[in-house]
Design an enzyme around this catalytic site. Structure first.
Site, short mmCIF file in Angstrom:
data_model
loop_
_atom_site.label_atom_id
_atom_site.label_comp_id
_atom_site.label_asym_id
_atom_site.label_seq_id
_atom_site.Cartn_x
_atom_site.Cartn_y
_atom_site.Cartn_z
CE LYS A 197 2.69 4.18 -6.15
NZ LYS A 197 3.48 3.36 -6.88
CB SER A 238 9.01 9.36 -9.22
OG SER A 238 8.05 8.41 -8.88
CG HIS A 268 7.59 4.38 -15.59
ND1 HIS A 268 8.41 3.39 -15.29
CD2 HIS A 268 7.20 4.79 -14.38
CE1 HIS A 268 8.45 3.02 -14.32
NE2 HIS A 268 7.68 3.86 -13.55
CG ASP A 293 2.51 1.97 -10.81
OD1 ASP A 293 3.41 1.35 -11.23
OD2 ASP A 293 2.47 2.74 -9.53
#
Length: 466
Positions: free
Chosen positions: A165, A369, A284, A193
């Site tokens: 991040k 997560s 993801h 991400d």
């Protein structure tokens, strides 16, 4: 005397309560909410018809095939306890309706057209039983849990990760620096991400290079194998493959894909490449809540999880039970088992409608997560067990002393929990005490415990079992 034109009730053809399901059938459990005045048998039969051979009227070409051989059948309907006018309709599909090795085709058939159907107020696909004959047409995960452990030489504990991040806006060099600090501090993985692809502030090739440099440097310093999930998701399959090939050329261990936004065809293509070239594949689930969060309409995540195991992925995000994102414990552990285990018994208390046999298809590591930190470590270790990846984004990078101390804090907390568990201590009851004891030996952990001591994300789960 020729064929009989006109519209007739679906249930005359597609509702067959006497049908004995075959071992080769794909079985589906739909939560059906009919429009007022539509009987449940007609609604269930309509779902079976529209997702297999039926259409709204009789057609003369029906006579050119064997409907009995190819039609879907609604073979059982039961009311949902505590809900008015809501039913679970069980539908059996003959295996011949589906192309081998294609999740894309399976979903196009089963959920492609029927969800916009006028006779239904709402429809949700709760579960699928994939027959072993169909499972065997899929490669599945590129490597699976055991091979991943052997590649990484890491055993007897969950793996630790961290999403870098801020997710957008860093330059490639600063991004690589953050990766290095986290890996040096003791994490096994760092992660792109899901929306980091190739944007003006950081093009994919630059990111791949700096991240590879970071992980090799961290490996040399720690003596441990490290990975960074390089997101290969792109606007075209060709571009995605170009990124995966470059990752392989750099010699990194793992790449990543957003499987719902990228699509199942792209995902399966990438999974095949990853097996052929020794890359692990992290998945993801961006966009999943659009599909799975509403209780009476859409597709439950356990179905999306099964589909991913077939399409291929070595890790997939699966909720935390304790963090900031949706997930109720029993339901979550139900689909975690469907991802990891080889044989899963039907268990309605965990939302599992069918017994599923994966016939030795490799398993997928569930990734916890979202909004988790060191105080959650005992609960996560207990809930998910060793075969999982625990990912702390803010819970690493938010450490008051920086990324590397944040990583140290997480690793110390994890090692303390695993040691305590192996000594027979009860993580659920003694969790806070175990973390506090570990703080004495780790100033980094003590500082992390100070920052996050009071944080909890407590709202009721939207999608519950009842």
């Amino acid at each position: 005397v020729g064929f009989k034109a006109g519209v007739k009730d679906y249930k005359l053809t597609y509702y067959t309560p006497d049908y004995e399901t075959k071992d080769t059938d794909i079985l589906a459990a739909f939560r059906v909410t009919p429009q007022p005045g539509v009987p449940p048998e007609e609604a269930g039969a309509a779902v079976a018809a529209e997702s297999s051979t039926g259409t709204w009227t009789t057609v003369w070409t029906d006579g050119l095939t064997s409907l009995d051989r190819y039609k879907g059948r609604c073979y059982h309907i039961e009311p949902v306890a505590g809900e008015e006018d809501q039913y679970i309709a069980y539908v059996a599909y003959p295996l011949d309706l589906f192309e081998e090795g294609s999740v894309t085709n399976m979903f196009t058939s089963i959920v492609g057209n029927v969800f916009g159907f006028k006779a239904l107020r709402a429809l949700r696909l709760e579960d699928l039983r994939i027959p072993t004959a169909y499972v065997k047409t899929f490669q599945g995960p590129p490597h699976g849990i055991q091979v991943e452990r052997d590649k990484l030489n890491k055993y007897g504990r969950p793996l630790l990760g961290c999403t870098i991040k801020p997710k957008l806006g860093l330059s490639a060099k600063n991004y690589g620096r953050a990766v290095y600090e986290c890996l040096r501090g003791g994490l096994d993985f760092t992660k792109d991400d899901e929306n980091v692809n190739s944007q003006p502030f950081m093009r994919w090739r630059d990111r791949f290079l700096f991240c590879a440099e970071a992980l090799y440097k961290a490996q040399a310093e720690t003596g441990e194998i490290k990975g960074h999930y390089l997101n290969a998701t792109a606007g075209t399959c060709e571009e995605m493959m170009k990124r995966a090939v470059f990752a392989r050329e750099l010699g990194v261990p793992i790449v990543m894909h957003d499987y719902l936004t990228g699509g199942f065809t792209a995902n399966t293509t990438l999974a095949h490449y990853c097996r052929d070239n020794g890359l692990l594949l992290h998945i993801h689930r961006a966009m999943h809540a659009v599909i799975d969060r509403q209780k009476n309409h859409g597709i439950h995540f356990r179905v999306l999880a099964k589909a991913l195991r077939m399409s291929g992925g070595d890790h997939i995000h699966a909720g935390t039970v304790v963090g900031k994102l949706e997930g109720e414990r029993d339901i979550t552990l139900g689909f975690v088992d469907l991802l990891r285990d080889d044989f899963i018994q039907k268990d309605r208390s965990r939302g599992i409608y069918f017994t599923q046999d994966w016939v030795s298809m490799p398993g997928v590591l569930p990734v916890a997560s979202g909004g988790i930190h060191v105080w959650h470590m005992p609960a996560l270790t207990e809930i998910f067990g060793d075969d999982s990846v625990l990912q702390f984004g803010g819970g690493t990078l938010g450490h008051p002393w920086g990324n590397a101390p944040g990583a140290v804090a997480n690793r110390v907390a994890l090692e303390a929990c695993v040691k305590a568990r192996n000594e027979g201590r009860d993580l659920a009851r003694e969790g806070n005490e175990i973390i506090r004891e570990a703080c004495k030996w780790s100033p980094e952990l003590a500082a992390a415990c100070e920052v996050w001591k009071e944080i909890k994300f407590e709202f009721k789960a939207v999608d519950t079992l009842d």
